[in-house]
Design a protein around this motif. Sequence first.
Motif, PDB file in Angstrom:
ATOM      1  N   LEU A  52       0.907  -1.250  -0.005  1.00 21.46           N
ATOM      2  CA  LEU A  52       0.227   0.101   0.008  1.00 21.46           C
ATOM      3  C   LEU A  52       0.996   1.356   0.063  1.00 21.46           C
ATOM      4  CD1 LEU A  52      -2.805  -1.034   2.600  1.00 21.46           C
ATOM      5  CD2 LEU A  52      -2.950  -0.908  -0.047  1.00 21.46           C
ATOM      6  N   GLY A  53       2.068   0.986   0.685  1.00 22.90           N
ATOM      7  CA  GLY A  53       3.194   2.326   0.985  1.00 22.90           C
ATOM      8  C   GLY A  53       3.605   2.564  -0.503  1.00 22.90           C
ATOM      9  N   LEU A  54       3.761   1.888  -1.368  1.00 23.83           N
ATOM     10  CA  LEU A  54       4.598   1.476  -2.558  1.00 23.83           C
ATOM     11  C   LEU A  54       3.823   2.074  -3.695  1.00 23.83           C
ATOM     12  CD1 LEU A  54       7.357   0.992  -3.837  1.00 23.83           C
ATOM     13  CD2 LEU A  54       6.289  -1.327  -4.496  1.00 23.83           C
ATOM     14  N   LEU A  55       2.351   1.802  -3.457  1.00 26.46           N
ATOM     15  CA  LEU A  55       1.482   2.480  -4.716  1.00 26.46           C
ATOM     16  C   LEU A  55       0.475   3.372  -4.126  1.00 26.46           C
ATOM     17  CD1 LEU A  55       0.274  -1.212  -5.843  1.00 26.46           C
ATOM     18  CD2 LEU A  55       2.125   0.464  -6.942  1.00 26.46           C
ATOM     19  N   HIS A  56       0.604   4.003  -3.047  1.00 27.20           N
ATOM     20  CA  HIS A  56      -0.240   5.372  -2.663  1.00 27.20           C
ATOM     21  C   HIS A  56      -0.429   6.315  -3.909  1.00 27.20           C
ATOM     22  CE1 HIS A  56       3.424   7.103  -1.026  1.00 27.20           C
ATOM     23  NE2 HIS A  56       2.695   8.306  -1.161  1.00 27.20           N
ATOM     24  N   ASP A  57       1.023   6.389  -4.543  1.00 19.51           N
ATOM     25  CA  ASP A  57       0.950   7.705  -5.369  1.00 19.51           C
ATOM     26  C   ASP A  57       1.126   7.092  -6.961  1.00 19.51           C
ATOM     27  OD1 ASP A  57       1.155  10.058  -3.882  1.00 19.51           O
ATOM     28  OD2 ASP A  57       3.275  10.446  -3.713  1.00 19.51           O
ATOM     29  N   ILE A  58       0.390   5.955  -7.190  1.00 16.51           N
ATOM     30  CA  ILE A  58       0.833   5.398  -8.495  1.00 16.51           C
ATOM     31  C   ILE A  58       0.003   6.262  -9.531  1.00 16.51           C
ATOM     32  CG2 ILE A  58      -1.091   4.000  -8.243  1.00 16.51           C
ATOM     33  CD1 ILE A  58       2.130   3.094 -10.036  1.00 16.51           C
ATOM     34  N   GLY A  59      -0.862   7.120  -8.964  1.00 16.72           N
ATOM     35  CA  GLY A  59      -1.663   8.137  -9.965  1.00 16.72           C
ATOM     36  C   GLY A  59      -0.575   9.093 -10.719  1.00 16.72           C
ATOM     37  N   ARG A  60       0.515   9.076 -10.106  1.00 16.89           N
ATOM     38  CA  ARG A  60       1.742   9.855 -10.697  1.00 16.89           C
ATOM     39  C   ARG A  60       2.248   9.354 -12.056  1.00 16.89           C
ATOM     40  NH1 ARG A  60       1.898  14.143  -7.279  1.00 16.89           N
ATOM     41  NH2 ARG A  60       1.548  14.011  -5.337  1.00 16.89           N
ATOM     42  N   LYS A  61       1.769   8.290 -12.404  1.00 20.33           N
ATOM     43  CA  LYS A  61       2.158   7.647 -13.596  1.00 20.33           C
ATOM     44  C   LYS A  61       1.531   8.516 -15.050  1.00 20.33           C
ATOM     45  CE  LYS A  61       0.320   3.672 -16.335  1.00 20.33           C
ATOM     46  NZ  LYS A  61       1.292   3.048 -17.203  1.00 20.33           N
ATOM     47  N   PHE A  62       0.675   9.075 -14.480  1.00 20.95           N
ATOM     48  CA  PHE A  62      -0.244   9.732 -15.634  1.00 20.95           C
ATOM     49  C   PHE A  62       0.120  11.333 -15.766  1.00 20.95           C
ATOM     50  CE2 PHE A  62      -2.726   6.169 -14.079  1.00 20.95           C
ATOM     51  CZ  PHE A  62      -3.000   5.475 -15.331  1.00 20.95           C
ATOM     52  N   GLY A  63       1.271  11.535 -15.067  1.00 21.62           N
ATOM     53  CA  GLY A  63       1.648  13.038 -15.221  1.00 21.62           C
ATOM     54  C   GLY A  63       1.852  13.912 -14.067  1.00 21.62           C
ATOM     55  N   THR A  64       2.315  15.022 -14.181  1.00 21.91           N
ATOM     56  CA  THR A  64       2.510  16.017 -12.917  1.00 21.91           C
ATOM     57  C   THR A  64       1.129  16.634 -12.708  1.00 21.91           C
ATOM     58  OG1 THR A  64       4.648  16.360 -13.693  1.00 21.91           O
ATOM     59  CG2 THR A  64       3.832  17.699 -12.092  1.00 21.91           C
ATOM     60  N   ARG A  65       0.499  15.890 -11.920  1.00 20.40           N
ATOM     61  CA  ARG A  65      -1.066  16.628 -11.262  1.00 20.40           C
ATOM     62  C   ARG A  65      -0.800  16.612  -9.875  1.00 20.40           C
ATOM     63  NH1 ARG A  65      -5.915  13.639 -13.648  1.00 20.40           N
ATOM     64  NH2 ARG A  65      -6.879  15.826 -13.495  1.00 20.40           N
ATOM     65  N   HIS A  66      -1.827  17.374  -9.281  1.00 20.51           N
ATOM     66  CA  HIS A  66      -1.994  17.653  -7.733  1.00 20.51           C
ATOM     67  C   HIS A  66      -2.994  16.621  -7.387  1.00 20.51           C
ATOM     68  CE1 HIS A  66       1.242  20.739  -7.465  1.00 20.51           C
ATOM     69  NE2 HIS A  66       0.934  20.783  -8.783  1.00 20.51           N
ATOM     70  N   LEU A  67      -4.171  17.423  -7.108  1.00 22.61           N
ATOM     71  CA  LEU A  67      -5.487  16.448  -6.823  1.00 22.61           C
ATOM     72  C   LEU A  67      -5.630  15.411  -7.670  1.00 22.61           C
ATOM     73  CD1 LEU A  67      -7.496  16.294  -4.493  1.00 22.61           C
ATOM     74  CD2 LEU A  67      -8.715  17.954  -5.982  1.00 22.61           C
ATOM     75  N   GLY A  68      -5.232  15.821  -8.876  1.00 22.95           N
ATOM     76  CA  GLY A  68      -5.398  14.779 -10.115  1.00 22.95           C
ATOM     77  C   GLY A  68      -4.829  13.480  -9.780  1.00 22.95           C
ATOM     78  N   HIS A  69      -3.706  13.365  -9.162  1.00 21.70           N
ATOM     79  CA  HIS A  69      -3.105  12.121  -8.961  1.00 21.70           C
ATOM     80  C   HIS A  69      -3.902  11.214  -8.128  1.00 21.70           C
ATOM     81  CE1 HIS A  69      -1.468  13.136  -5.090  1.00 21.70           C
ATOM     82  NE2 HIS A  69      -1.199  11.755  -4.763  1.00 21.70           N
ATOM     83  N   VAL A  70      -4.692  12.010  -7.357  1.00 27.68           N
ATOM     84  CA  VAL A  70      -5.605  10.931  -6.503  1.00 27.68           C
ATOM     85  C   VAL A  70      -6.596  10.235  -7.162  1.00 27.68           C
ATOM     86  CG1 VAL A  70      -7.440  10.866  -4.755  1.00 27.68           C
ATOM     87  CG2 VAL A  70      -5.398  12.575  -4.380  1.00 27.68           C
ATOM     88  N   SER A  71      -7.481  11.188  -8.324  1.00 29.53           N
ATOM     89  CA  SER A  71      -8.478  10.537  -8.841  1.00 29.53           C
ATOM     90  C   SER A  71      -7.709   9.557  -9.860  1.00 29.53           C
ATOM     91  CB  SER A  71      -9.381  11.464  -9.469  1.00 29.53           C
ATOM     92  OG  SER A  71      -8.499  12.410 -10.222  1.00 29.53           O
ATOM     93  N   ASP A  72      -6.595   9.576 -10.564  1.00 29.00           N
ATOM     94  CA  ASP A  72      -5.702   8.967 -11.543  1.00 29.00           C
ATOM     95  C   ASP A  72      -5.598   7.658 -10.908  1.00 29.00           C
ATOM     96  OD1 ASP A  72      -5.982  10.660 -13.667  1.00 29.00           O
ATOM     97  OD2 ASP A  72      -4.111  11.510 -13.204  1.00 29.00           O
ATOM     98  N   GLY A  73      -4.927   7.662  -9.719  1.00 29.90           N
ATOM     99  CA  GLY A  73      -4.446   6.331  -8.990  1.00 29.90           C
ATOM    100  C   GLY A  73      -5.733   5.510  -8.651  1.00 29.90           C
ATOM    101  N   TYR A  74      -6.645   6.212  -8.024  1.00 26.82           N
ATOM    102  CA  TYR A  74      -7.873   5.468  -7.766  1.00 26.82           C
ATOM    103  C   TYR A  74      -8.597   4.813  -8.987  1.00 26.82           C
ATOM    104  CZ  TYR A  74     -12.603   4.375  -5.972  1.00 26.82           C
ATOM    105  OH  TYR A  74     -13.727   3.916  -5.598  1.00 26.82           O
ATOM    106  N   THR A  75      -8.700   5.400 -10.197  1.00 21.08           N
ATOM    107  CA  THR A  75      -9.624   4.868 -10.993  1.00 21.08           C
ATOM    108  C   THR A  75      -8.530   3.773 -11.638  1.00 21.08           C
ATOM    109  OG1 THR A  75     -10.210   7.232 -11.785  1.00 21.08           O
ATOM    110  CG2 THR A  75     -10.378   5.520 -13.427  1.00 21.08           C
ATOM    111  N   TYR A  76      -7.472   3.793 -11.781  1.00 25.16           N
ATOM    112  CA  TYR A  76      -6.339   3.106 -12.369  1.00 25.16           C
ATOM    113  C   TYR A  76      -6.292   1.857 -11.604  1.00 25.16           C
ATOM    114  CZ  TYR A  76      -1.625   1.383 -13.985  1.00 25.16           C
ATOM    115  OH  TYR A  76      -0.388   0.433 -14.414  1.00 25.16           O
TER     116      TYR A  76
END
Length: 200
Positions: A52-76
């Motif tokens: 869980l610690g390793l993947l908490h920021d996996i939404g950053r895969k989709f680019g440099t986003r702030h709040l966006g990395h939360v929805s990107d990671g969740y959806t992915y």
Amino acid sequence: MLPTREEAMELVRDGLRSNPGPWGKHSLTAAHCAEKIAAACGDMNPEKAYILGLLHDIGRKFGTRHLGHVSDGYTYMKKLGYDEVAKICLTHSFNSQTVDEYFGKFDVSEEELRLIQTELAKVEYDDYDRLIQLCDSLAGAEGVLDIVERMGDVKKRYGSYPKEKWDANIALLHYFEKKMQQNVYLVCEKDTFSPEEIEG
């Protein structure tokens, strides 16, 4: 469902190929802290905590986003069937379970914001959510940081730091220290741990 440690690492490697940056080493440090604290607590699964610690920021895969990395990671993670990871992608940025406390950029569409708000309202926080929130605050790309110094640094960069979030992070530190009956920085090997390079 959770990926294995190896599968989780491969997801981070893949994410870094898409969007290289310090978030990879930050994630390694968060995973290290989560595993160590979970093991010291005695009633948590260290392997699950690491993943869980390793993947908490996996939404950053989709680019440099702030709040966006939360929805990107969740959806992915939802798409891959990793519901427990999806939950952490959602909860790690919100100590009090509301987007009102978020002080980065609201770089999301109305649809993404609605998704975050709706799903956040549904979840019930447990010790894994709290643990990753704490580890996110402890983890630097260079290693384990002093939580007060890290928040002070963020305050300097952004010009402010919400008092509620500051107090919530300190409360999390005390919560886990009480649970472990040990000092968080000693458990997380603050003076010796340094994340390795993630090979592509």
